[in-house]
Design a protein around this motif. Structure first.
Motif, PDB file in Angstrom:
ATOM      1  N   GLU A  89       0.811  -1.202   0.000  1.00  0.00           N
ATOM      2  CA  GLU A  89       0.000   0.000   0.000  1.00  0.00           C
ATOM      3  C   GLU A  89       0.851   1.262   0.000  1.00  0.00           C
ATOM      4  N   GLY A 135       0.149   5.963  -0.391  1.00  0.00           N
ATOM      5  CA  GLY A 135      -0.739   7.074  -0.673  1.00  0.00           C
ATOM      6  C   GLY A 135      -1.474   7.668   0.518  1.00  0.00           C
ATOM      7  N   GLN A 185      -9.136  -0.274 -10.756  1.00  0.00           N
ATOM      8  CA  GLN A 185      -8.001  -1.168 -10.906  1.00  0.00           C
ATOM      9  C   GLN A 185      -7.332  -0.935 -12.249  1.00  0.00           C
ATOM     10  N   ASP A 186      -6.009  -0.924 -12.236  1.00  0.00           N
ATOM     11  CA  ASP A 186      -5.211  -0.850 -13.449  1.00  0.00           C
ATOM     12  C   ASP A 186      -4.576  -2.220 -13.634  1.00  0.00           C
ATOM     13  N   SER A 195      -3.101   3.496  -3.147  1.00  0.00           N
ATOM     14  CA  SER A 195      -2.715   2.510  -4.141  1.00  0.00           C
ATOM     15  C   SER A 195      -2.344   1.208  -3.459  1.00  0.00           C
ATOM     16  N   CYS A 196      -2.597   0.115  -4.132  1.00  0.00           N
ATOM     17  CA  CYS A 196      -2.289  -1.212  -3.614  1.00  0.00           C
ATOM     18  C   CYS A 196      -1.726  -2.040  -4.762  1.00  0.00           C
ATOM     19  N   GLN A 197      -0.427  -2.267  -4.739  1.00  0.00           N
ATOM     20  CA  GLN A 197       0.235  -2.974  -5.821  1.00  0.00           C
ATOM     21  C   GLN A 197       0.355  -4.459  -5.497  1.00  0.00           C
ATOM     22  N   GLN A 253      -9.802   6.179  -4.725  1.00  0.00           N
ATOM     23  CA  GLN A 253      -9.834   7.632  -4.794  1.00  0.00           C
ATOM     24  C   GLN A 253     -10.825   8.135  -3.756  1.00  0.00           C
ATOM     25  N   THR A 311      -2.466  -2.971 -10.015  1.00  0.00           N
ATOM     26  CA  THR A 311      -2.654  -2.047  -8.910  1.00  0.00           C
ATOM     27  C   THR A 311      -4.132  -1.741  -8.695  1.00  0.00           C
ATOM     28  N   TYR A 321      -6.814   0.832  -6.690  1.00  0.00           N
ATOM     29  CA  TYR A 321      -6.830   2.206  -6.208  1.00  0.00           C
ATOM     30  C   TYR A 321      -8.097   2.497  -5.416  1.00  0.00           C
ATOM     31  N   ARG A 373      -5.534   9.590  -2.721  1.00  0.00           N
ATOM     32  CA  ARG A 373      -5.669   8.363  -3.491  1.00  0.00           C
ATOM     33  C   ARG A 373      -4.742   7.305  -2.921  1.00  0.00           C
TER      34      ARG A 373
END
Length: 123
Positions: free
Chosen positions: A6, A8, A72-73, A21-23, A82, A78, A80, A19
């Motif tokens: 995690e 951000g 999600q990307d 983020s979780c990779q 927001q 990752t 997210y 925002r």
């Protein structure tokens, strides 16, 4: 195994945005999965904030609906969150989580967790 990292978190004034983020470190190979965000404030149980099924369906806690967006990307592996129009009541430790299969609101159903990220909203 899958590891979640995690980033951000931070401190903002009421009305501000952050925002998270979780990779994901490793591809699970699962056809169906759920990515989710939980939070835990002092003296309270860990609660589901938002979740995202593999079919793209998103769900939100009533308290954050209209203010938070989960996404999600896939190319970056990752997840997210927001967070807009933040309120002091949003102050908590936030955790990303994942599991194979459908989404649940119970934290006990998730087997992969991030380390947690503190979000503090001042008035």
């Amino acid at each position: 195994q899958v590891h979640l990292m995690e980033s951000g978190g931070g401190s903002v004034q009421a009305g501000g945005s952050l925002r998270l983020s979780c990779q994901v470190s490793e591809y699970t190979g699962a056809n169906y999965y759920c990515g989710a965000w939980f939070r835990q404030a002092p003296g309270k149980e860990r609660e589901a904030v938002a979740s995202l099924d593999s079919d793209g369906s998103a769900t939100y806690a009533e308290s954050v609906k209209g203010r938070f967006t989960i996404s999600q990307d896939n190319a970056k592996n990752t997840l997210y969150l927001q967070m807009n129009s933040l309120k002091p009541e949003d102050t908590a430790m936030y955790y990303c989580a994942a599991r194979g299969g459908s989404c649940y609101t119970s934290a006990s159903r998730y087997n992969y967790w991030g380390q947690g990220s503190q979000v503090t909203v001042s008035s």
